[in-house]
Enzyme design. Structure first.
Site, PDB file in Angstrom:
ATOM      1  N   HIS A 160       5.643  -1.236  -1.296  1.00  0.00           N
ATOM      2  CA  HIS A 160       5.906  -1.935  -2.568  1.00  0.00           C
ATOM      3  C   HIS A 160       5.547  -1.084  -3.785  1.00  0.00           C
ATOM      4  O   HIS A 160       5.982  -1.379  -4.897  1.00  0.00           O
ATOM      5  CB  HIS A 160       5.115  -3.252  -2.644  1.00  0.00           C
ATOM      6  CG  HIS A 160       5.535  -4.258  -1.622  1.00  0.00           C
ATOM      7  ND1 HIS A 160       6.819  -4.747  -1.542  1.00  0.00           N
ATOM      8  CD2 HIS A 160       4.843  -4.869  -0.622  1.00  0.00           C
ATOM      9  CE1 HIS A 160       6.902  -5.611  -0.537  1.00  0.00           C
ATOM     10  NE2 HIS A 160       5.717  -5.700   0.043  1.00  0.00           N
ATOM     11  N   ASP A 196       9.288  -3.906   7.928  1.00  0.00           N
ATOM     12  CA  ASP A 196       8.300  -4.873   7.442  1.00  0.00           C
ATOM     13  C   ASP A 196       9.035  -6.167   7.045  1.00  0.00           C
ATOM     14  O   ASP A 196      10.211  -6.135   6.695  1.00  0.00           O
ATOM     15  CB  ASP A 196       7.581  -4.270   6.223  1.00  0.00           C
ATOM     16  CG  ASP A 196       6.413  -5.108   5.719  1.00  0.00           C
ATOM     17  OD1 ASP A 196       5.263  -4.751   6.033  1.00  0.00           O
ATOM     18  OD2 ASP A 196       6.658  -6.116   5.003  1.00  0.00           O
ATOM     19  N   HIS A 198       8.752  -7.777   4.426  1.00  0.00           N
ATOM     20  CA  HIS A 198       9.071  -7.751   3.000  1.00  0.00           C
ATOM     21  C   HIS A 198       9.928  -6.535   2.637  1.00  0.00           C
ATOM     22  O   HIS A 198       9.750  -5.463   3.216  1.00  0.00           O
ATOM     23  CB  HIS A 198       7.778  -7.722   2.174  1.00  0.00           C
ATOM     24  CG  HIS A 198       6.828  -8.830   2.500  1.00  0.00           C
ATOM     25  ND1 HIS A 198       5.800  -8.672   3.413  1.00  0.00           N
ATOM     26  CD2 HIS A 198       6.771 -10.113   2.072  1.00  0.00           C
ATOM     27  CE1 HIS A 198       5.127  -9.816   3.504  1.00  0.00           C
ATOM     28  NE2 HIS A 198       5.698 -10.708   2.718  1.00  0.00           N
ATOM     29  N   ASP A 285       4.476  -7.765  10.192  1.00  0.00           N
ATOM     30  CA  ASP A 285       4.399  -9.139   9.674  1.00  0.00           C
ATOM     31  C   ASP A 285       5.667  -9.929  10.006  1.00  0.00           C
ATOM     32  O   ASP A 285       5.817 -11.079   9.580  1.00  0.00           O
ATOM     33  CB  ASP A 285       4.093  -9.173   8.161  1.00  0.00           C
ATOM     34  CG  ASP A 285       4.796  -8.103   7.361  1.00  0.00           C
ATOM     35  OD1 ASP A 285       5.707  -7.446   7.890  1.00  0.00           O
ATOM     36  OD2 ASP A 285       4.430  -7.926   6.172  1.00  0.00           O
TER      37      ASP A 285
HETATM   38  C1  SP5 Z   1       2.912  -4.609   2.538  1.00  0.00           C
HETATM   39  C2  SP5 Z   1       3.082  -6.092   2.511  1.00  0.00           C
HETATM   40  O1  SP5 Z   1       3.354  -6.683   3.554  1.00  0.00           O
HETATM   41  N1  SP5 Z   1       2.874  -6.720   1.356  1.00  0.00           N
HETATM   42  C3  SP5 Z   1       3.061  -8.129   1.246  1.00  0.00           C
HETATM   43  C4  SP5 Z   1       2.693  -8.655  -0.089  1.00  0.00           C
HETATM   44  C5  SP5 Z   1       2.827 -10.141  -0.141  1.00  0.00           C
HETATM   45  N2  SP5 Z   1       2.229 -10.689  -1.308  1.00  0.00           N
HETATM   46  C6  SP5 Z   1       2.435 -12.103  -1.479  1.00  0.00           C
HETATM   47  C7  SP5 Z   1       1.531 -12.866  -0.594  1.00  0.00           C
HETATM   48  C8  SP5 Z   1       1.703 -14.349  -0.693  1.00  0.00           C
HETATM   49  C9  SP5 Z   1       0.658 -15.028   0.137  1.00  0.00           C
HETATM   50  N3  SP5 Z   1       1.081 -16.293   0.579  1.00  0.00           N
HETATM   51  C10 SP5 Z   1       0.016 -17.051   1.152  1.00  0.00           C
HETATM   52  C11 SP5 Z   1       0.525 -18.181   1.954  1.00  0.00           C
HETATM   53  C12 SP5 Z   1      -0.644 -18.942   2.540  1.00  0.00           C
HETATM   54  N4  SP5 Z   1      -0.201 -20.012   3.352  1.00  0.00           N
HETATM   55 ZN    ZN Z   2       5.129  -7.071   4.456  1.00  0.00          ZN
END
Ligand code: SP5
Ligand code: ZN
Length: 351
Positions: A160, A196, A198, A285
């Site tokens: 990212h 990934d 994302h 993930d």
């Molecule tokens: C590298 C990578 O996988 N980065 C991911 C970044 C995601 N950031 C947003 C996270 C949102 C967290 N959501 C929490 C849900 C709890 N139930």
């Molecule tokens: Zn990710």
């Protein structure tokens, strides 16, 4: 397969991150790497090596020097202001605001050089990210040498992070650093396959107008999934880079069949590109048990992914650790991919 392990990761230890306006326990934590190291060792995947320092120059090939300067000193600045614990940005230069002037205040520079409030800037963030990039460059050396493949066990992740901003738990874009360093050794075509959950907005943006580094990603649809503002199917590159970027956004909850079908479409494009080096942004993930993601891969699918990447037959392959937040499972998931890859190589050799 050899592993390069970034032992400095542990100094980057956030306790909390912002989510829906509240601080919730951080997801990107040191235990992630501990579990992967344990799994790599228990599976006897191969030697685990420490990174060799390649210096700042390869990072400056990707990131703006002003951004790297800021990142290196940011935590000390925060402490000098009386800040305690981790630092978070709170103001950003959106559209009609100016991002071409670097303001003086710490808060404004935090916003200038970041994309979200979900990425804690910790006391050890710079050291961890710096050594993560060094581990990446050391893994690249292995992949470009007789080994022909390597795995870089590192955190924080990288995909990212843009040329001049952090976010999505990422500070230095390791995949981009590796691709650029590989080009600098004389390789003509480098492919980055990002699996990934994302979309790797930073990696895509860094190479968007280039034909020498092909970025291909399959990920949760940005209509509903982080990073929201990039990763759509119509982003195919620009200028000389048109046709050298490919996205396969899939709805949250997509089946494994849909995921592997999208993988095939991307690998078809990469096959035509014929990369001399394949860099895999290996986020796990996509696992069904991941707490922040919504695909359904499990151990057999991770093994199948590894086997498929071996069958792809790139001359050299570099696996880089990205996301994966089902902490106790990520080691087994990563090792399933890497063992699948090794098995695939053996099968190819015996044919
Ligand atoms: C590298 C990578 O996988 N980065 C991911 C970044 C995601 N950031 C947003 C996270 C949102 C967290 N959501 C929490 C849900 C709890 N139930
Ligand atoms: Zn990710």
């Amino acid at each position: 397969m050899k592993t390069v392990y970034n032992q400095h990761h542990a100094g980057h230890a956030a306790t909390h991150e912002f989510f829906r306006g509240r601080l919730v326990p951080a997801f990107e934590i040191p235990a992630r790497a501990d579990y992967v190291l344990k799994a790599v060792q228990e599976a006897a995947l191969g030697e685990v090596l420490a990174p060799v320092d390649h210096g700042l120059a390869p990072l400056e090939r990707v990131h703006a020097p002003a951004y790297l300067r800021f990142l290196r000193g940011a935590y000390a600045e925060w402490r000098a202001l009386g800040g305690e614990g981790d630092a978070f940005p709170a103001v950003w230069p959106v559209r009609s605001l100016r991002a071409d002037v670097e303001p003086q205040s710490f808060a404004s520079r935090m916003g200038l050089y970041s994309m979200d409030s979900g990425t804690p800037l910790t006391a050890g963030a710079w050291e961890a990210a710096y050594w993560g990039a060094q581990a990446t460059l050391s893994g690249l050396d292995l992949a470009l040498g007789d080994e022909r493949r390597a795995y870089v066990l590192t955190r924080p992740p990288g995909h990212h992070a843009g040329a001049d901003f952090f976010g999505g738990y990422c500070f230095i874009n390791n995949a981009a650093v590796a691709a650029e360093a590989a080009r600098d050794t004389g390789l003509q075509r480098v492919a980055i396959l990002d699996v990934d959950y994302h979309h790797g907005n930073g990696t895509q943006a860094i190479f968007y107008e280039r034909a020498d580094v092909f970025y291909a990603s399959l990920h949760g649809d940005p209509q509903t999934e982080y990073p929201f503002f990039l990763g759509h199917a119509d982003e195919r590159g620009a200028g000389p880079g048109l046709g050298f970027n490919a996205n396969e956004p899939l709805p949250a909850g997509s089946s494994n069949e849909a995921w592997f079908a999208a993988l095939e479409r991307l690998l078809g494009q990469l096959q035509a590109f014929a990369p001399e080096l394949l860099i895999v942004s290996l986020g796990v993930d996509t696992y069904g048990g991941d707490p922040i993601s919504h695909f359904k891969l499990d151990r057999p699918e991770f093994a199948a992914l590894g086997e498929r990447l071996a069958a792809f037959g790139a001359p050299r392959t570099l696996f880089l650790q990205e996301g994966g937040y089902a902490t106790e499972a990520i080691g087994l998931n990563v090792v399933a991919v890497l063992q699948g890859f090794e098995r695939g190589l053996e099968q190819a050799r015996s044919r």
